[in-house]
Design a protein around this motif. Structure first.
Motif, short mmCIF file in Angstrom:
data_model
loop_
_atom_site.label_atom_id
_atom_site.label_comp_id
_atom_site.label_asym_id
_atom_site.label_seq_id
_atom_site.Cartn_x
_atom_site.Cartn_y
_atom_site.Cartn_z
N THR A 51 34.88 37.61 43.26
CA THR A 51 33.73 37.97 42.72
C THR A 51 34.84 39.41 42.38
O THR A 51 34.70 39.48 40.67
N ASN A 52 36.16 40.04 43.07
CA ASN A 52 36.73 40.39 42.56
C ASN A 52 37.70 39.48 41.37
O ASN A 52 37.79 40.81 40.94
N ILE A 53 38.08 38.68 41.70
CA ILE A 53 38.45 38.04 40.43
C ILE A 53 38.18 37.40 39.26
O ILE A 53 38.68 37.59 38.45
N SER A 54 36.71 37.57 39.45
CA SER A 54 35.24 37.41 38.19
C SER A 54 35.90 38.58 36.99
O SER A 54 36.09 38.94 36.55
N VAL A 55 35.45 39.88 38.85
CA VAL A 55 35.50 40.84 37.62
C VAL A 55 36.79 41.11 36.81
O VAL A 55 36.78 41.95 35.78
N SER A 56 37.54 41.25 37.57
CA SER A 56 39.62 41.05 36.93
C SER A 56 39.69 39.88 35.49
O SER A 56 39.91 40.65 34.43
N LEU A 57 38.79 38.86 35.84
CA LEU A 57 38.61 38.30 34.31
C LEU A 57 38.00 38.79 33.75
O LEU A 57 38.62 38.46 31.78
#
Length: 452
Positions: free
Chosen positions: A106-112
């Protein structure tokens, strides 16, 4: 058709540009990726019942398992998370749980998503940043009285000057000029909160919890206009994007198109017939911990609840000491697609060295070009390198294409060390060079064990 809407055949073609062979694996992941697109276009309640066909890739290290999963995530433009399943069995490994996989995803998705939104408003943010720079170069009148006392001619002259400065900013003729700017600093130091297992993945720290209670400090610094524009553009872009909408979209992408790559899943497979309370008990415990997120569950993250029902899980393992049937039946059932990866030999190594977009020879040629040196590797030298890689893999542990990296580094070690001290314009590698440099190492098995 954009990259998100590729057909299975087009997906395989894209994978072919980076991965040699492994046609069965490419076909399986291409179908899995296209099925995600198909599901998102299904109408009616049946959409929720269409589950992803999770995949197990079976094969030795270095045959392309991780690369297939990584390239697949790039094609899908989806959040991607790689994790070693074996890490959850490490003795004394405290403070992590399997749900951290979804929190990290989820952290990766938010950054993306945030990076995408920032890119969309960058042009507008740059314009606003230039206006802020103009205000520093030519401070605007602070009041109507100041404007009135200045007179119409002075105001017109100021306007013309501002326009000239704006043109100079846009054409880049003032980039090196130094100005004084005010930037914001964080008001509280980041401090880790220690608590129950998994709490650190929640991203809790005093800055987030108390950030609104402490006003941000301001700092005055001198910098060039070029650097000031970067700082101001970032600040203005942050103001233009809606963080709530970013989080909503990020969670939607995780739930609808997220990909988790579970590497080394064979390391948590328990050998059948062992009823002791040794490592196998721990491995089976990890499998049961992983099972809920693969089956579908709700995971609490700092951005909200994330459902894992439709996340695609791709597992991979060598399965030297175990086999997929050694996994607990419930977990096996959640990975219906099993693909045997092919071992790599001389023919594949020759292609891997030359053909992919990121081929190893192309990488070394690009590195040496930065020094003004041309690297030429003759065809018979490439054939010899591939032959030696196959021989070493046969004699020792088979690490697949990774053996090529070791051999190429050993082969070019002296050249990479001598340049640029020695004025060399061309480096030509022949079969004789390869044999002279590596043949003795191949013959001496004890020595090659440590070098190759």
């Amino acid at each position: 058709m954009n990259r998100k809407d590729l057909t299975p055949r087009e997906i395989v073609k894209e994978l072919d540009a980076y991965i040699i062979g492994q046609d069965s694996a490419k076909k399986a992941v291409a179908i899995a990726l296209r099925n995600r697109w198909r599901r998102q276009h299904v109408e009616g309640p049946i959409k929720e019942d269409i589950m992803p066909n999770n995949i197990i890739l079976i094969g030795p290290t270095g045959v392309g398992k991780t690369e297939i999963a990584r390239r697949l995530s790039n094609l899908a433009h989806a959040p991607f998370m790689k994790v070693e399943a074996s890490k959850f069995t490490e003795v004394g490994y405290v403070g992590r749980d399997v749900e951290s996989i979804i929190r990290d995803l989820t952290n990766i998705s938010v950054s993306l998503v945030k990076a995408e939104r920032i890119a969309e408003v960058t042009e507008q943010a740059t314009t606003m940043a230039n206006e802020r720079i103009l205000d520093i170069l030519l401070p605007p009148r602070k009041s109507a009285r100041e404007m009135e006392s200045a007179g119409e001619s002075q105001e017109t002259q100021l306007s013309h000057t501002r326009e000239r400065f704006r043109e100079m900013l846009e054409n880049g003729s003032m980039e090196d000029r130094v100005i004084e700017i005010t930037v914001q600093k964080g008001g509280t130091p980041i401090m880790q909160v220690f608590g129950p297992a998994g709490m650190e993945e929640m991203g809790l720290n005093l800055s987030e919890m108390l950030g609104s209670a402490f006003p941000k400090k301001k700092k005055v610094q001198k910098t060039t206009i070029a650097e000031a524009r970067k700082i101001f553009t970032q600040e203005e872009a942050e103001k233009l994007v809606d963080n709530d909408l970013i989080i909503q979209e990020a969670i939607r992408r995780v739930e609808e198109s997220g990909i988790v790559f579970l590497d080394e899943i064979d390391k948590i497979a328990a050998s059948r017939g062992d009823t002791g309370r040794g490592p196998d008990v721990s491995r089976e415990g990890v499998q049961r911990d992983i099972l809920p997120i693969v089956e579908g569950s709700n995971v609490q993250t700092k951005f909200g609840v994330v459902r894992t029902d439709h996340i695609l899980f791709i597992a991979a393992g060598a399965f030297h000491m175990t086999k997929p049937s050694d996994l607990i039946p419930e977990l096996q059932g959640r990975f219906p697609i099993r693909v045997e990866m092919d071992s790599l030999g001389k023919a594949e190594f020759i292609q891997i060295l030359q053909n992919p977009r990121n081929a190893l020879l192309k990488q070394y040629q690009a590195l040496l070009q930065t020094e003004g040196v041309e690297l030429i590797v003759e065809d018979d030298a490439i054939e010899e390198i591939a032959q030696l890689a196959e021989e070493v893999n046969d004699k020792m542990e088979n690490i697949g294409a990774r053996r090529l990296h070791t051999i190429m580094t050993t082969l070019l070690e002296d050249v990479l060390f001598q340049i640029p001290d020695q004025k060399i314009k061309t480096v030509r590698v022949t079969r004789e060079n390869v044999e002279k440099r590596l043949a003795e190492l191949i013959k001496d098995r004890d020595l090659s064990r440590y070098i190759l």
